[in-house]
Structure formats: C-alpha cells, structure tokens
Design a protein around this motif. Structure first.
Motif, PDB file in Angstrom:
ATOM      1  N   LYS A 217       0.844  -1.204   0.000  1.00 28.02           N
ATOM      2  CA  LYS A 217       0.000   0.000   0.000  1.00 28.02           C
ATOM      3  C   LYS A 217       0.876   1.248   0.000  1.00 28.02           C
ATOM      4  CE  LYS A 217      -4.450  -1.609   1.439  1.00 28.02           C
ATOM      5  NZ  LYS A 217      -5.694  -1.284   2.164  1.00 28.02           N
ATOM      6  N   GLU A 381     -10.028   2.778  -7.487  1.00 24.03           N
ATOM      7  CA  GLU A 381      -9.467   4.084  -7.815  1.00 24.03           C
ATOM      8  C   GLU A 381      -8.512   4.042  -9.001  1.00 24.03           C
ATOM      9  OE1 GLU A 381     -10.072   3.567  -3.366  1.00 24.03           O
ATOM     10  OE2 GLU A 381      -9.050   2.466  -4.968  1.00 24.03           O
ATOM     11  N   LEU A 418      -5.819   7.861  -2.603  1.00 25.94           N
ATOM     12  CA  LEU A 418      -5.646   6.584  -1.897  1.00 25.94           C
ATOM     13  C   LEU A 418      -5.287   6.874  -0.435  1.00 25.94           C
ATOM     14  CD1 LEU A 418      -3.462   4.950  -4.681  1.00 25.94           C
ATOM     15  CD2 LEU A 418      -5.893   4.539  -4.302  1.00 25.94           C
ATOM     16  N   TYR A 421      -2.792   4.718   1.525  1.00 25.63           N
ATOM     17  CA  TYR A 421      -1.467   4.468   0.951  1.00 25.63           C
ATOM     18  C   TYR A 421      -0.473   5.482   1.484  1.00 25.63           C
ATOM     19  CZ  TYR A 421      -2.740   0.970  -2.586  1.00 25.63           C
ATOM     20  OH  TYR A 421      -3.134  -0.176  -3.225  1.00 25.63           O
TER      21      TYR A 421
END
Length: 422
Positions: A217, A381, A418, A421
C-alpha cells in the motif's frame, strides 16, 4: 466535469437503492424472455465501429424479438458520460463496452450488474486468466472479457529502410537514429502520445518502476523511475526525435503515421485497421506496416495490459436480453470475427487455435506481448490515477515543469485519492 467525492457517494447510494433487486443475477433474469430493446454503447474507435455495428445487427437476426439500439460513444467521453447517466438513473445504456480499468470503478459505485450465474458468462474456463482478472471486484464478476491488448511499436518499413536504420530496441536507440531518419526521409522518428496517460506506462516500466505497490500500500510513481520516465519523454521531444500534442493525440498521431510524416508510433492492435487505411499502408502497401515490442528504457522493457470488457448496467430494464447480448458479443464466434476483420486479440483461448487467427500476423506478435504485459492495479481508484499522470506529463512536455517536480506532484495527488497508501 468531474463530480466531487460527496456527490459521487450520493449518486452511488441512489443507484444501489434503485438497482439492488437485480444485483445478484438471480433466476428471475435467467427465466425472462429474450426480447425488447437493448441499448449498447460502443466505445471502439473509428476504424472498428463499423464492424461492431454489423455484429450488433447480426445479434438481432439471431434474436428477432430484440432491437439493439447501437450508440457509438467517443472513448474520451464515455467514462464520465456513463457515470452521469447511471448516477442520475437516466439515459444509461443496458450494455457498455467498458475499458478494463473502469470495471472496478463502476462496480464500486453500484452501477454494474453482477453477472455470476447468469447467461452472460458462458464457458468461463475458456477465458485467458489475465483478461478475466479485470472483470472481478470484491469476489463478484461484473463483466465479460471481449478484447485484450497491449502496446507495441508500429513502424514504417519503407522509411526505416530508406534511412538505413534498424527497428529500435530502446528509446535511446530511437533518439540516436532520429536525425538520420529526418535527413534521409524528411519524417520525424516518433509520434509521442503526450495527451493520454496510458502511454506514460511503457516509459515508467522501462525504468523499472510502477504506479503503486499494492501489497505494501505504497505510492511509487514519484520514485526515481517515475522521474526518469518523464525525463525520457521530455528529452525525445526536446531533441526533436519525437513530436507530440497536448490533445487529440489519437487523431493526430495515427494521421501522421498514415501519411508517412512520422516513421513510428507506439500504439495497440485497435489501430491496426485504421493505420492500414492510410496511403503508406493501403492495399498492396499493407506489408509496409511493421510491429515490434515497445522500445526499452534503461532498465527493462514493459507495456501495460489493456483491453475491453462488456458490462451490464445494474438499472437495466431488460436484464435477460442484455445478458444474452453480452454472451454473444463475448463469444468465440464474434471474437474470431473481430480478429479476422480488425486484428484484435481474443480473450478466449479456443479462438487462438482457429487457423485464421493463428496465421494473423498481428496476433502472432501481440499474443506473446500480452502474456508478458505488466498488470495494472485492479482497484476502484485505478482509473482515477490517470488524471494526475496526464497533468504531470502535460506539465513536463508543454508547461515547463521539471520531471522531478511533476513526479512529486503526481505522487502527492495519488495519496489524496488513496487515503490508506503511504
């Protein structure tokens, strides 16, 4: 215009509420009659749409009680147009030819009908594993694979021969021979797609990079490979080894290649038929079109996996006929036809065994290229990541921004999209 996050969440909730009764793909759809109207949005390009329209008409012949309303939608407008229609519960098609990166996005918003257990998914074991992967989201299947592809280097054999140069193995080779091509033929070596972020990926993969590390991630587009990829693109344009545009790259690039104004263009199987309509490759000159792997960067050679799937709108009033239409459009019969007529790559393993497909010159090249293509992140996404890339590439090629600054900005925008992330 893009919707805000709040508005997107609201229309997704409305769509889910309106269509939840049909989302499981249950027996009610399977037992329905194959009749009524199916609106089909075809997002193929100008060189392909005639074939797809005829295929839709042939489905009507097989099912006389079904009227297929064929609508050609420009690829660049299709994603947002579908979201607007599906989110507003008005005007969405029953079936859409959906780019592989859109499936997870649309499914996450509640706009697609799950196809598991429905007639739409026929002989699933026949699909290529890589092609089928892009149709699934959170344990359900939301599309049927129709076409798989990747990028290759289209080149004009005549121009390279006149210049006395070989097909470039790397972007460094291409730059080195660009002046010789220009001096001997008057053509620019390469048309570089600066308007579409998908074409950034071979440069990124060529430097050993990727957009994300999904397991960790972590955003990786702003690391050194991303910066170097942008620098390579800028250098090709600045050195005049390549020409580019900030918009209309599809039309401008293929036209320049058709007319011999550029010797090479990075493109995919979807443009083979269109390229062959140009004066350099038409009729008895068709063998002048060559295809090779995308040139390598300084670290590797890589090209993204792409392709097209067929999805059913969750709010369709005619699910049964829509499912049958998807089954037909994704069938071995139709895939064989699109390979023969358009040189598109099938998603069914059995179609590659057909003699007419086996001997197709473009299939011979692109099939192994697809098998080695780099998988993109199939996350909701995923499609949204391309807009920050587009802005970054345009900033470097046309806006005077440095590759390092553009890479950093792109990474920052990724992290906004994100949230989990680093």
């Amino acid at each position: 215009m893009r919707r805000g996050i709040g508005a997107t969440a609201l229309v997704a909730t409305l769509a889910l509420a309106a269509t939840a009764c049909g989302d499981d793909g249950g027996d009610s759809e399977q037992s329905g009659k194959v009749e009524g109207t199916v609106t089909f949005w075809d997002t193929s390009n100008d060189g392909e749409k005639g074939t797809y329209k005829k295929i839709a008409e042939d489905f009507e012949k097989k099912h006389p009680k079904v009227n297929v309303k064929y609508v050609h939608v420009n690829f660049g407008d299709a994603n947002q147009k579908f979201k607007n229609a599906a989110g507003g519960n008005s005007g969405a098609p029953d079936v859409m030819r959906t780019e592989v990166a859109w499936v997870a996005d649309f499914a996450n918003l509640g706009y697609l009908q799950a196809l598991d257990g429905t007639p739409a998914l026929d002989n699933e074991s026949d699909y290529l594993k890589t092609a089928a992967g892009s149709t699934r989201f959170k344990g359900k299947t939301y599309a049927a694979p129709q076409v798989t592809d990747t990028l290759g280097l289209f080149y004009n054999k005549r121009l390279l021969k006149e210049a006395g140069v070989e097909v470039p193995q790397s972007f460094a080779d291409l730059k080195k021979n660009a002046k010789k091509i220009k001096d001997k033929t008057g053509a620019t070596a390469l048309y570089l797609r600066g308007d579409d972020p998908y074409w950034f990926l071979p440069y990124l993969y060529g430097e050993g990079g990727d957009l994300l590390d999904t397991k960790a991630k972590k955003v990786t587009v702003d690391e050194k490979p991303g910066e170097k990829a942008l620098a390579t693109m800028k250098d090709l344009v600045d050195s005049k080894a390549a020409i580019t545009d900030s918009s209309d790259g599809q039309e401008n690039g293929i036209k320049a290649f058709q007319e011999g104004k550029v010797a090479m263009i990075v493109d995919g199987p979807w443009d083979i038929a269109l390229a062959q309509e140009g004066k350099e490759f038409k009729g008895d000159k068709k063998d002048n079109l060559g295809v090779a792997p995308v040139p390598a960067g300084s670290k590797a050679q890589g090209s993204p996996q792409g392709g097209w799937n067929l999805s059913v709108y969750a709010g369709s009033k005619n699910l049964r006929a829509s499912q049958e239409f998807v089954k037909y459009m994704s069938s071995a019969e139709v895939q064989k036809r699109t390979t023969e007529e358009l040189s598109l790559l099938p998603t069914r393993k059995s179609v590659y065994e057909e003699p007419s497909v086996e001997k197709n010159a473009m299939v011979k090249f692109f099939r192994p290229a697809v098998e080695k293509a780099v998988q993109r992140p199939w996350i909701a996404e995923g499609n949204s990541l391309f807009e920050p890339i587009r802005v970054g590439v345009d900033g470097v090629l046309a806006g005077g921004k440095s590759p390092s600054a553009a890479a950093k900005k792109t990474g920052d925008e990724f992290r906004k999209l994100l949230k989990d992330y680093k």
